[in-house]
Motif scaffolding. Structure first.
Motif, mmCIF file in Angstrom:
data_model
loop_
_atom_site.group_PDB
_atom_site.id
_atom_site.type_symbol
_atom_site.label_atom_id
_atom_site.label_comp_id
_atom_site.label_asym_id
_atom_site.label_seq_id
_atom_site.Cartn_x
_atom_site.Cartn_y
_atom_site.Cartn_z
ATOM 1 N N ALA A 95 0.819 -1.213 0.000
ATOM 2 C CA ALA A 95 0.000 0.000 0.000
ATOM 3 C C ALA A 95 0.857 1.269 0.000
ATOM 4 C CB ALA A 95 -0.940 -0.009 1.206
ATOM 5 N N PHE A 98 2.550 1.909 -3.346
ATOM 6 C CA PHE A 98 1.523 2.325 -4.301
ATOM 7 C C PHE A 98 1.184 3.801 -4.089
ATOM 8 C CE2 PHE A 98 -2.782 3.115 -5.679
ATOM 9 C CZ PHE A 98 -2.852 2.489 -6.916
ATOM 10 N N TRP A 102 2.417 5.834 -7.269
ATOM 11 C CA TRP A 102 1.359 5.950 -8.261
ATOM 12 C C TRP A 102 1.209 7.369 -8.813
ATOM 13 C CZ3 TRP A 102 -3.229 8.752 -8.347
ATOM 14 C CH2 TRP A 102 -4.064 8.478 -9.439
ATOM 15 N N THR A 144 -5.378 2.500 -12.072
ATOM 16 C CA THR A 144 -4.205 1.987 -11.354
ATOM 17 C C THR A 144 -3.073 1.609 -12.295
ATOM 18 O OG1 THR A 144 -5.127 -0.248 -11.383
ATOM 19 C CG2 THR A 144 -5.619 1.109 -9.466
ATOM 20 N N TRP A 148 -1.993 -2.147 -10.880
ATOM 21 C CA TRP A 148 -3.203 -2.827 -10.404
ATOM 22 C C TRP A 148 -2.844 -4.055 -9.578
ATOM 23 C CZ3 TRP A 148 -4.332 -7.880 -11.466
ATOM 24 C CH2 TRP A 148 -3.626 -8.492 -12.508
ATOM 25 N N TYR A 151 -2.332 -3.001 -6.042
ATOM 26 C CA TYR A 151 -3.610 -2.559 -5.489
ATOM 27 C C TYR A 151 -4.488 -3.751 -5.117
ATOM 28 C CZ TYR A 151 -8.051 -0.013 -5.223
ATOM 29 O OH TYR A 151 -9.247 0.505 -4.809
ATOM 30 N N PHE A 217 -10.102 1.443 -9.914
ATOM 31 C CA PHE A 217 -9.985 1.418 -8.453
ATOM 32 C C PHE A 217 -11.143 0.631 -7.833
ATOM 33 C CE2 PHE A 217 -7.020 4.842 -9.244
ATOM 34 C CZ PHE A 217 -6.074 4.673 -8.235
#
Length: 402
Positions: A95, A98, A102, A144, A148, A151, A217
């Motif tokens: 997390a 990301f 991101w 994403t 992805w 995620y 998302f």
């Protein structure tokens, strides 16, 4: 299981993870040159059926292997650190990266993508937002991208954490039954048929029979089922019978690979027939179901073959695979910038599709690895990605459960 066996097992799976990460570069370069409908709004003028085959080939096992390994190591973390410790570790390793990477990657990828789209449509570099494909009404401009995987994997770990918390309220026999069921499917030669069936049902709702990642998302249920089943299988692969199951997969790796080849050929034939408008004398249900079944049977067989093959033939660390393993997270994060950027530079180059692909793969690999060595490996970024501080005197550390 003694420490030597454990180390060998982790080394083999780390070696496999390193190769799968590098294949992401090959896959995303191939997308630039496919002859069929592209999932991306740009395309190099030189195309090749080899790119089509590479895309279908790599896509069939790469992400399934990743999710199996992710489930395996998540279960290992839960065993060592408890449910809370596992979730904290996954938050820091999935997390947080990301959230950090991101935003800049989204901006840079969007800019490069628009330049590539301009090249595709008008033949010259440029920047025109009007050429960007229109979104569906109410659709978000954000996605994403290739992240992805991080995620979805984090949210699968959240679900695993919730499952561990709820397990105390469930009959022990029910939990043991689930573990025995997955162990049975891993052991039996027909197990892949059972595992492929629910994924075939999900895939039948897609025109090609293959679940395509949306990058949303809020991914549709089909994507959670597709990823989640491989994750759960990996979760239950770890456990009391782990060494027996891995040894069995190692013994059967060749037969799994050959069976997977048969289903892969069937997938290619069925896809070609459907795309060519040929009527197929297939029983109920829709042809997409049978494409999805053959494709997911391939995914399971080749995933099991690769896991067993690496346990059997590549059980020890070597300098090249160890370095690829250590750098793989960074390469995964930034490689799309390379495949798109070098795709732009090579767009008007007087080479064929295969030459362009080879140059792009080599250039992206070298730049990604060089940036890791110079900017990441011994810096706080490297610490964030690996979970440990690495100095120039401290190398070759295992990354398996980190």
């Amino acid at each position: 299981m003694n420490n030597a066996q454990s180390s060998t097992r982790f080394d083999a799976l780390d070696n496999l993870r390193a190769l799968m990460m590098w294949l992401g570069i090959v896959l995303h370069v191939a997308v630039n040159h496919i002859t069929t409908a592209s999932p991306l709004p740009w395309r190099d003028p030189k195309t090749s059926p080899v790119a089509d085959l590479l895309l279908l080939f790599i896509h069939s096992f790469r992400m399934p292997v990743f999710f199996i390994l992710a489930g395996f190591f998540a279960a290992l973390l839960a065993e060592r650190r408890g449910a809370g410790g596992m979730l904290k570790n996954r938050g820091l390793r999935l997390a947080l990266p990301f959230a950090v990477f991101w935003p800049p990657l989204f901006v840079l990828t969007a800019v490069l993508s628009m330049v590539y789209i301009h090249l595709t449509v008008r033949g010259v570099p440029g920047f025109d937002r009007a050429l960007t494909p229109a979104r569906q009404p109410g659709g978000s401009p954000f996605n994403t991208m290739h992240l992805w995987f991080l995620y979805q994997l984090f949210w699968l770990c959240v679900l695993a954490w919730a499952g561990l918390r709820l397990r105390r309220f469930m009959p022990p026999r029910l939990c043991d039954a689930a573990r025995r069921a997955f162990a049975l499917l891993a052991q039996r030669r027909w197990g892949f048929l059972v595992l492929a069936s629910p994924l075939a049902l999900v895939g039948s709702f897609y025109p090609s029979g293959i679940v395509a990642g949306s990058g949303s998302f809020l991914p549709p249920l089909a994507e959670w089922v597709q990823s989640g089943l491989f994750f759960v299988f990996g979760w239950y692969l770890h456990g009391p019978r782990e060494q027996h199951l891995l040894t069995l997969l190692a013994a059967r790796c060749q037969s799994h690979a050959l069976a997977g080849l048969g289903f892969f050929i069937a997938t290619a034939v069925l896809l070609g027939a459907v795309r060519g408008g040929t009527a197929l004398p297939l029983p109920w249900p829709h042809p997409a179901f049978w494409i999805a079944f053959a494709y997911n049977a391939t995914s399971w067989l080749w995933s099991l073959a690769l896991i067993g093959g690496f346990v059997r033939y590549v059980p020890h660390r070597n300098a090249v695979l160890a370095y690829l393993s250590q750098s793989s997270y960074w390469v995964y994060l930034v490689h799309m910038l390379g495949t798109i950027g070098f795709g732009i530079l090579l767009f008007n180059a007087p080479f064929g599709a295969l030459a362009k692909m080879g140059l792009n793969i080599a250039a992206t690999s070298l730049v990604a690895l060089a940036s890791y060595e110079l900017l990441v490996r011994y810096t706080p970024i490297g610490t964030l990605l690996s979970g440990r501080h690495v100095t120039r005197a401290r190398r070759g550390l295992p990354a398996s459960a980190g």
